[in-house]
Design a protein around this motif. Structure first.
Motif, PDB file in Angstrom:
ATOM      1  N   ARG A 151     -47.873 -29.836 -63.087  1.00  0.00           N
ATOM      2  CA  ARG A 151     -46.956 -30.696 -62.861  1.00  0.00           C
ATOM      3  C   ARG A 151     -46.655 -30.240 -64.017  1.00  0.00           C
ATOM      4  NH1 ARG A 151     -48.936 -35.985 -60.913  1.00  0.00           N
ATOM      5  NH2 ARG A 151     -46.620 -36.502 -61.762  1.00  0.00           N
ATOM      6  N   LEU A 152     -44.988 -30.016 -63.752  1.00  0.00           N
ATOM      7  CA  LEU A 152     -43.832 -29.909 -65.083  1.00  0.00           C
ATOM      8  C   LEU A 152     -44.097 -31.691 -65.870  1.00  0.00           C
ATOM      9  CD1 LEU A 152     -40.948 -28.246 -62.490  1.00  0.00           C
ATOM     10  CD2 LEU A 152     -42.374 -27.163 -63.852  1.00  0.00           C
ATOM     11  N   ASP A 153     -44.148 -32.299 -65.759  1.00  0.00           N
ATOM     12  CA  ASP A 153     -44.617 -33.164 -65.630  1.00  0.00           C
ATOM     13  C   ASP A 153     -45.012 -33.487 -67.261  1.00  0.00           C
ATOM     14  OD1 ASP A 153     -45.566 -33.764 -63.584  1.00  0.00           O
ATOM     15  OD2 ASP A 153     -44.435 -35.728 -62.923  1.00  0.00           O
ATOM     16  N   GLY A 154     -46.222 -32.971 -66.546  1.00  0.00           N
ATOM     17  CA  GLY A 154     -47.491 -33.091 -67.422  1.00  0.00           C
ATOM     18  C   GLY A 154     -47.671 -31.787 -68.665  1.00  0.00           C
ATOM     19  N   LEU A 155     -46.483 -31.120 -68.416  1.00  0.00           N
ATOM     20  CA  LEU A 155     -45.963 -29.452 -69.143  1.00  0.00           C
ATOM     21  C   LEU A 155     -45.047 -30.533 -70.345  1.00  0.00           C
ATOM     22  CD1 LEU A 155     -45.833 -26.683 -67.673  1.00  0.00           C
ATOM     23  CD2 LEU A 155     -47.643 -27.297 -68.905  1.00  0.00           C
ATOM     24  N   LEU A 156     -44.254 -31.587 -69.956  1.00  0.00           N
ATOM     25  CA  LEU A 156     -43.435 -32.153 -71.255  1.00  0.00           C
ATOM     26  C   LEU A 156     -44.106 -32.854 -72.462  1.00  0.00           C
ATOM     27  CD1 LEU A 156     -40.098 -32.727 -71.670  1.00  0.00           C
ATOM     28  CD2 LEU A 156     -40.849 -35.391 -69.948  1.00  0.00           C
ATOM     29  N   PRO A 157     -44.714 -33.412 -72.180  1.00  0.00           N
ATOM     30  CA  PRO A 157     -45.253 -33.670 -73.820  1.00  0.00           C
ATOM     31  C   PRO A 157     -45.945 -32.537 -74.601  1.00  0.00           C
ATOM     32  CG  PRO A 157     -46.282 -34.849 -71.844  1.00  0.00           C
ATOM     33  CD  PRO A 157     -45.654 -33.706 -71.273  1.00  0.00           C
ATOM     34  N   ASP A 158     -45.844 -30.936 -74.206  1.00  0.00           N
ATOM     35  CA  ASP A 158     -46.147 -30.325 -75.190  1.00  0.00           C
ATOM     36  C   ASP A 158     -45.149 -29.473 -75.196  1.00  0.00           C
ATOM     37  OD1 ASP A 158     -49.135 -30.668 -74.695  1.00  0.00           O
ATOM     38  OD2 ASP A 158     -49.077 -30.228 -73.300  1.00  0.00           O
TER      39      ASP A 158
ATOM     40  N   THR B 150     -28.422 -41.570 -79.071  1.00  0.00           N
ATOM     41  CA  THR B 150     -29.275 -41.175 -76.500  1.00  0.00           C
ATOM     42  C   THR B 150     -28.044 -39.733 -76.076  1.00  0.00           C
ATOM     43  OG1 THR B 150     -28.060 -43.035 -75.322  1.00  0.00           O
ATOM     44  CG2 THR B 150     -30.278 -43.611 -76.110  1.00  0.00           C
ATOM     45  N   GLU B 151     -27.183 -39.751 -76.903  1.00  0.00           N
ATOM     46  CA  GLU B 151     -26.241 -38.587 -75.944  1.00  0.00           C
ATOM     47  C   GLU B 151     -26.722 -37.350 -76.490  1.00  0.00           C
ATOM     48  OE1 GLU B 151     -21.957 -39.351 -75.602  1.00  0.00           O
ATOM     49  OE2 GLU B 151     -22.668 -41.118 -74.674  1.00  0.00           O
ATOM     50  N   ALA B 152     -26.891 -37.292 -77.341  1.00  0.00           N
ATOM     51  CA  ALA B 152     -26.605 -35.895 -78.017  1.00  0.00           C
ATOM     52  C   ALA B 152     -28.842 -35.635 -78.058  1.00  0.00           C
ATOM     53  CB  ALA B 152     -27.698 -35.797 -79.729  1.00  0.00           C
ATOM     54  N   VAL B 153     -29.400 -36.525 -77.961  1.00  0.00           N
ATOM     55  CA  VAL B 153     -30.697 -36.342 -77.407  1.00  0.00           C
ATOM     56  C   VAL B 153     -30.942 -35.775 -76.127  1.00  0.00           C
ATOM     57  CG1 VAL B 153     -33.218 -37.296 -76.249  1.00  0.00           C
ATOM     58  CG2 VAL B 153     -31.806 -37.870 -78.653  1.00  0.00           C
ATOM     59  N   GLU B 154     -29.869 -36.005 -74.830  1.00  0.00           N
ATOM     60  CA  GLU B 154     -30.260 -35.822 -73.564  1.00  0.00           C
ATOM     61  C   GLU B 154     -29.198 -34.812 -73.510  1.00  0.00           C
ATOM     62  OE1 GLU B 154     -28.153 -38.000 -70.634  1.00  0.00           O
ATOM     63  OE2 GLU B 154     -29.055 -40.294 -71.492  1.00  0.00           O
ATOM     64  N   ARG B 155     -28.433 -34.275 -74.917  1.00  0.00           N
ATOM     65  CA  ARG B 155     -28.019 -32.962 -74.192  1.00  0.00           C
ATOM     66  C   ARG B 155     -29.242 -31.919 -74.824  1.00  0.00           C
ATOM     67  NH1 ARG B 155     -23.527 -35.795 -77.024  1.00  0.00           N
ATOM     68  NH2 ARG B 155     -23.608 -34.287 -78.306  1.00  0.00           N
ATOM     69  N   THR B 156     -29.853 -32.466 -75.780  1.00  0.00           N
ATOM     70  CA  THR B 156     -31.185 -31.699 -76.348  1.00  0.00           C
ATOM     71  C   THR B 156     -31.881 -31.237 -75.578  1.00  0.00           C
ATOM     72  OG1 THR B 156     -30.281 -32.169 -79.036  1.00  0.00           O
ATOM     73  CG2 THR B 156     -32.409 -30.931 -78.234  1.00  0.00           C
ATOM     74  N   LEU B 157     -32.166 -32.027 -75.225  1.00  0.00           N
ATOM     75  CA  LEU B 157     -33.249 -31.833 -73.694  1.00  0.00           C
ATOM     76  C   LEU B 157     -32.168 -31.589 -72.610  1.00  0.00           C
ATOM     77  CD1 LEU B 157     -35.093 -35.411 -73.177  1.00  0.00           C
ATOM     78  CD2 LEU B 157     -36.154 -33.061 -73.696  1.00  0.00           C
ATOM     79  N   GLN B 158     -31.423 -30.911 -72.264  1.00  0.00           N
ATOM     80  CA  GLN B 158     -31.075 -30.739 -71.232  1.00  0.00           C
ATOM     81  C   GLN B 158     -30.448 -29.246 -71.306  1.00  0.00           C
ATOM     82  OE1 GLN B 158     -27.722 -32.934 -70.695  1.00  0.00           O
ATOM     83  NE2 GLN B 158     -28.249 -34.092 -69.056  1.00  0.00           N
ATOM     84  N   ARG B 159     -30.284 -28.550 -72.383  1.00  0.00           N
ATOM     85  CA  ARG B 159     -29.682 -26.779 -72.852  1.00  0.00           C
ATOM     86  C   ARG B 159     -31.748 -26.309 -73.294  1.00  0.00           C
ATOM     87  NH1 ARG B 159     -27.019 -28.510 -76.891  1.00  0.00           N
ATOM     88  NH2 ARG B 159     -28.770 -28.889 -78.510  1.00  0.00           N
ATOM     89  N   ASN B 160     -32.763 -27.403 -73.299  1.00  0.00           N
ATOM     90  CA  ASN B 160     -33.122 -26.424 -73.897  1.00  0.00           C
ATOM     91  C   ASN B 160     -35.111 -26.607 -72.835  1.00  0.00           C
ATOM     92  OD1 ASN B 160     -32.818 -25.657 -76.361  1.00  0.00           O
ATOM     93  ND2 ASN B 160     -32.415 -27.573 -76.801  1.00  0.00           N
ATOM     94  N   LEU B 161     -34.743 -27.491 -72.444  1.00  0.00           N
ATOM     95  CA  LEU B 161     -36.308 -28.205 -71.413  1.00  0.00           C
ATOM     96  C   LEU B 161     -36.522 -27.306 -70.584  1.00  0.00           C
ATOM     97  CD1 LEU B 161     -38.409 -30.663 -71.494  1.00  0.00           C
ATOM     98  CD2 LEU B 161     -36.669 -31.666 -69.505  1.00  0.00           C
ATOM     99  N   ALA B 162     -36.192 -26.833 -69.755  1.00  0.00           N
ATOM    100  CA  ALA B 162     -35.950 -25.870 -68.534  1.00  0.00           C
ATOM    101  C   ALA B 162     -36.926 -24.425 -69.431  1.00  0.00           C
ATOM    102  CB  ALA B 162     -34.912 -25.365 -67.498  1.00  0.00           C
ATOM    103  N   SER B 163     -36.252 -23.744 -70.549  1.00  0.00           N
ATOM    104  CA  SER B 163     -37.206 -22.614 -71.187  1.00  0.00           C
ATOM    105  C   SER B 163     -38.319 -22.897 -72.141  1.00  0.00           C
ATOM    106  CB  SER B 163     -36.216 -21.908 -72.379  1.00  0.00           C
ATOM    107  OG  SER B 163     -35.016 -23.253 -73.417  1.00  0.00           O
ATOM    108  N   GLU B 164     -38.165 -23.525 -72.423  1.00  0.00           N
ATOM    109  CA  GLU B 164     -39.519 -24.884 -73.324  1.00  0.00           C
ATOM    110  C   GLU B 164     -40.641 -24.980 -72.082  1.00  0.00           C
ATOM    111  OE1 GLU B 164     -39.378 -27.158 -76.332  1.00  0.00           O
ATOM    112  OE2 GLU B 164     -37.764 -26.124 -77.232  1.00  0.00           O
ATOM    113  N   LEU B 165     -40.543 -25.510 -71.019  1.00  0.00           N
ATOM    114  CA  LEU B 165     -41.367 -25.086 -70.122  1.00  0.00           C
ATOM    115  C   LEU B 165     -42.066 -24.170 -69.066  1.00  0.00           C
ATOM    116  CD1 LEU B 165     -39.572 -28.694 -67.393  1.00  0.00           C
ATOM    117  CD2 LEU B 165     -41.882 -28.830 -69.161  1.00  0.00           C
TER     118      LEU B 165
END
Length: 213
Positions: free
Chosen positions: A80-87, A105-120
């Motif tokens: 579950r990808l959403d299960g990996l998110l909190p880690d 909130t826009e800065a938060v969204e940009r940060t997540l969009q920039r980094n989330l895939a690689s960290e997952l």
């Protein structure tokens, strides 16, 4: 084996088994994607988790005792990808920013969009691959579920790009909430965008097909 015609969920699981067994070859890596009608994503997740755990395979592809040409048995693991998110560290960073009324909130969204895939993908590798049980070979199938829960912060194409960069060689399957429009992936039926060159099942999984598997 060949992928059955008709039901896209059955075709999805069959093609994963065929890739893992070496009967099919991917465009680059053995990655397979299938669109899911967004309102039924959770039902599809449940069905695929049962399939991966070998509980009630029904009319989905039976992978028990299937091997590749050298006799290596294939395995199937659902994550579950959403299960990996909190880690992920980016999630921790975003949740430590303080009261919501003081957060950009826009800065938060940009940060997540920039980094989330690689960290997952980093979390996936550290928790599932190698010493943790899933061999990093084509005979290992990883079904990545819960992509809709990460909307709008990451997409299937970004995850597959990150998997490719990290030399993940497993057979990967991703059901994504949306559709295929003109040969392009439309995530949550937004404007169709570029996608990683994975094998794609164009027909969308809708509620009616779940009664057939």
């Amino acid at each position: 084996m060949s992928a059955p015609s008709g039901n896209p969920l059955a075709r999805f699981t069959q093609e994963l088994v065929d890739f893992a067994g070496g009967e099919r070859r991917g465009i680059r890596n053995p990655f397979v994607m299938v669109p899911v009608d967004p309102p039924i994503e959770r039902r599809v997740i449940t069905r695929l988790e049962r399939w991966a755990a070998h509980g009630e395979p029904g009319r989905l592809a039976d992978w028990e005792a299937v091997t590749d040409a050298s006799g290596t048995p294939i395995t199937v693991t659902s994550v579950r990808l959403d299960g990996l998110l909190p880690d992920t560290s980016v999630f921790g960073t975003c949740t430590d920013l303080g009261p919501l009324d003081s957060v950009d909130t826009e800065a938060v969204e940009r940060t997540l969009q920039r980094n989330l895939a690689s960290e997952l993908v980093s979390e996936l590798i550290s928790t599932e691959l190698g010493a943790n049980g899933v061999v990093n070979e084509q005979t290992s199938v990883l079904v990545l579920l819960g992509l809709g829960g990460l909307y709008p912060f990451t997409r299937a194409s970004e995850l597959l790009d990150a998997l490719d960069r990290r030399n993940v060689n497993t057979t990967v399957g991703i059901p994504f909430p949306g559709s295929v429009i003109g040969g392009r992936l439309s995530f949550f039926n937004e404007d169709a965008r570029h996608y990683y060159p994975a094998h794609r099942i164009d027909e969308q999984i809708v509620a009616g097909v779940l009664t057939d598997v």
